[in-house]
Design a protein around this motif. Structure first.
Motif, PDB file in Angstrom:
ATOM      1  N   CYS A  81      31.011  19.507  27.533  1.00 40.21           N
ATOM      2  CA  CYS A  81      31.154  20.551  28.622  1.00 40.21           C
ATOM      3  C   CYS A  81      29.989  20.599  29.591  1.00 40.21           C
ATOM      4  O   CYS A  81      28.730  20.965  28.744  1.00 40.21           O
ATOM      5  N   PHE A  82      30.025  21.024  30.627  1.00 39.54           N
ATOM      6  CA  PHE A  82      28.760  21.361  31.504  1.00 39.54           C
ATOM      7  C   PHE A  82      28.955  22.827  31.666  1.00 39.54           C
ATOM      8  O   PHE A  82      30.043  23.568  31.929  1.00 39.54           O
ATOM      9  N   LEU A  83      27.818  23.518  31.735  1.00 43.17           N
ATOM     10  CA  LEU A  83      27.603  24.869  32.019  1.00 43.17           C
ATOM     11  C   LEU A  83      27.815  25.212  33.554  1.00 43.17           C
ATOM     12  O   LEU A  83      27.134  24.347  34.148  1.00 43.17           O
ATOM     13  N   PRO A  84      28.584  26.232  33.750  1.00 43.71           N
ATOM     14  CA  PRO A  84      28.605  26.693  35.290  1.00 43.71           C
ATOM     15  C   PRO A  84      27.496  27.076  35.884  1.00 43.71           C
ATOM     16  O   PRO A  84      27.199  26.682  37.127  1.00 43.71           O
ATOM     17  N   THR A  85      26.289  27.748  35.370  1.00 44.40           N
ATOM     18  CA  THR A  85      25.299  28.193  36.026  1.00 44.40           C
ATOM     19  C   THR A  85      23.997  27.714  35.338  1.00 44.40           C
ATOM     20  O   THR A  85      22.951  28.462  35.692  1.00 44.40           O
ATOM     21  N   ALA A  86      24.039  26.618  34.503  1.00 44.46           N
ATOM     22  CA  ALA A  86      22.776  26.072  34.159  1.00 44.46           C
ATOM     23  C   ALA A  86      22.852  24.821  34.231  1.00 44.46           C
ATOM     24  O   ALA A  86      23.972  24.237  33.631  1.00 44.46           O
ATOM     25  N   PRO A  87      22.230  23.807  34.769  1.00 40.82           N
ATOM     26  CA  PRO A  87      22.188  22.319  34.518  1.00 40.82           C
ATOM     27  C   PRO A  87      22.159  21.651  33.018  1.00 40.82           C
ATOM     28  O   PRO A  87      21.270  21.237  32.695  1.00 40.82           O
TER      29      PRO A  87
END
Length: 516
Positions: A81-87
């Motif tokens: 999963c990708f974090l919303p507020t950090a790349p």
């Protein structure tokens, strides 16, 4: 992958998990028969890994509109999963939880590892929480059979049914923050609202699921589904669950053995049923043969905020539900599990209201030789605005589908490695200068592979005129970037033989599930 329709026999689940943990951690244990296998047996897994080691860069069989950007081995990958507020990308495998920096989207860089044995956690879920000290970031492990981590070994889980919160606020030092037992299956778990994750839904099963309260991340708890009855009661669902997916309109879709059901989560503590896929979703409608031979696996509804009842089905109208139907034990690739489109006609609380439009099995795509005697079901997918789906088909590799005409799903591209088992495929989001997701998705696909780890591809998407070159927004403006293979294996991680043993601990056969 799927979960058992009914709760596992505690003794059988425990025996299988003890075997896996004993082998993986080097503990002495008597030989025990594993519950079942995925990907064949230990010998098959070893053969595939050996083939990959002998020819690590190929051969790659791909369409002209797909180019490989990098290969990142070492983890036996399950989900991410990708974090919303950090790349950042957080991945889960049989051996670890990993954090990767994706500022160079073509070559993700490994920055943190939590050695952690878990099975299956096939839907890694990211969440965030705004606090007075800044944003706290975490990932959720759904424990299905076992979980153990050296930093929390006193809480090793044998038997499943638990939600584990892993803090990744410091990417280089992921750590287990808290745990909570669940009364229903935690095969998958999902935040209702990823950017402010306060409530989490479990996969469930037997027509029920759990809701966890994460307002205090250090002390999560399960909510009571029926305070009028004594004891902790789960919540009821008509679709015997596998996965919850939440759309932009605040509606959750619960996929499972009984098809798919859609729910209002305006009050996440008391979801309200809005519609189901009815007899077709249960595999009981002769007019919709093959739309659920085993399980509805996961879903997504594009443009959900635009929905109005009874409009013609189209992505623009927000009334098309995209669904994977998995049938992992079927090795005939014309029957093994399809990707589907469904028309959401109405959301008025009455049963039904969601009707099938189209479906494609791997064999329908016709773009390369089919796997023989291997898994080739549709599995996890991700939607890219504009109408493209990236999806893993296990031994059928990474497939790209065009769903712009939901009544006529067509193949768009593909990438197949010689030794590969793709579980998940995701479009890399575009982050802004502050490291926040912009809502736009790039033309870069991450394929999470049980054998290869992580493969990165660029796709020539319609209309951008770029070809199969990565979007400049997701790659640094420099030349000669080195390939971040992510090949660092932390001390104490399991050996190949132990990992092979973990792969043996799989779901019971479909026949056994049906018989329970």
């Amino acid at each position: 992958m799927t979960l058992a329709r009914t709760r596992r026999t505690p003794r059988a689940a425990g025996r299988a998990a003890v075997l896996a943990l004993g082998l993986a951690l080097g503990l002495a244990t008597a030989p025990l028969a594993p519950a079942s296998a995925h990907g064949g047996d230990l010998e098959r897994l070893q053969e595939v890994r050996a083939a990959l080691a002998a020819e690590p860069d190929g051969p790659l069989l791909s369409s002209d509109n797909v180019a490989q950007l990098s290969a990142n081995p070492s983890q036996l990958g399950i989900s991410g999963c990708f974090l919303p507020t950090a790349p950042l990308l957080v991945t889960s495998g049989l051996d670890s939880v990993r954090v990767l920096d994706v500022r160079d989207g073509a070559r993700p860089r490994l920055v943190g590892v939590l050695p952690s044995l878990q099975f299956e956690n096939e839907a890694m879920n990211c969440g965030e929480r705004r606090t007075a000290r800044g944003v706290r970031r975490f990932a959720l492990i759904g424990v299905d059979l076992y979980q153990a981590s050296p930093d929390d070994i006193q809480h090793a889980n044998v038997g499943g049914g638990e939600l584990v919160v892993v803090d990744v606020t410091e990417p280089a030092a992921p750590r287990v923050l808290s745990r909570v037992a669940g009364s229903t299956s935690t095969h998958t778990v999902a935040c209702v609202e990823v950017r402010d994750c306060r409530y989490v839904y479990s996969a469930g099963g037997d027509g029920e699921f759990s809701i966890f309260d994460l307002r205090d991340l250090t002390r999560p708890r399960e909510l009571d589904g029926d305070p009028r009855r004594a004891g902790l009661q789960p919540f009821r669902s008509p679709t015997a669950g596998h996965k919850w997916n939440f759309d932009a309109a605040g509606i959750g879709t619960h996929t499972g053995f009984g098809g798919s059901s859609m729910w209002s989560t305006k009050d996440p503590r008391r979801p309200r049923l809005l519609a189901t896929t009815g007899a077709a979703g249960r595999g009981e409608d002769p007019r919709a043969e093959g739309y659920n031979d085993f399980i509805h696996h996961n879903s997504f509804r594009p443009n959900a905020r635009r929905f109005k009842a009874f409009r013609p089905p189209s992505l623009a109208n927000g009334n098309v539900l995209l669904v994977t139907e998995e049938d992992y034990e079927q090795t005939d690739c014309s029957l093994a599990g399809s990707f589907q489109t469904w028309w959401v006609k109405r959301l008025d609380g009455r049963p039904g209201g969601i009707v099938p439009l189209d479906k494609v099995e791997l064999a329908d795509l016709g773009n390369f030789p089919l796997p023989q005697g291997a898994f080739c079901s549709a599995h996890w997918f991700d939607f890219r605005p504009g109408g493209l789906v990236a999806i893993g088909y296990y031994g059928g590799g990474t497939q790209l589908l065009d769903v712009r005409r939901p009544r006529d799903i067509t193949p768009y591209g593909h990438a197949l490695q010689a030794a590969s088992e793709v579980w998940d495929a995701m479009w890399l989001p575009v982050y802004d200068a502050r490291g926040r997701q912009t809502g736009r998705k790039s033309n870069v696909v991450y394929a999470i592979d049980l054998v290869r780890g992580l493969d990165v591809y660029a796709v020539d998407v319609p209309g951008d005129g770029r070809g199969a070159e990565p979007d400049p927004a997701v790659v640094p403006r420099r030349a000669g970037a080195t390939d971040a293979a992510g090949a660092v294996v932390p001390v104490g991680l399991v050996t190949l033989g132990a990992l092979g043993a973990l792969a043996l601990v799989r779901r019971r056969s479909r026949a056994a599930q049906r018989a329970d």
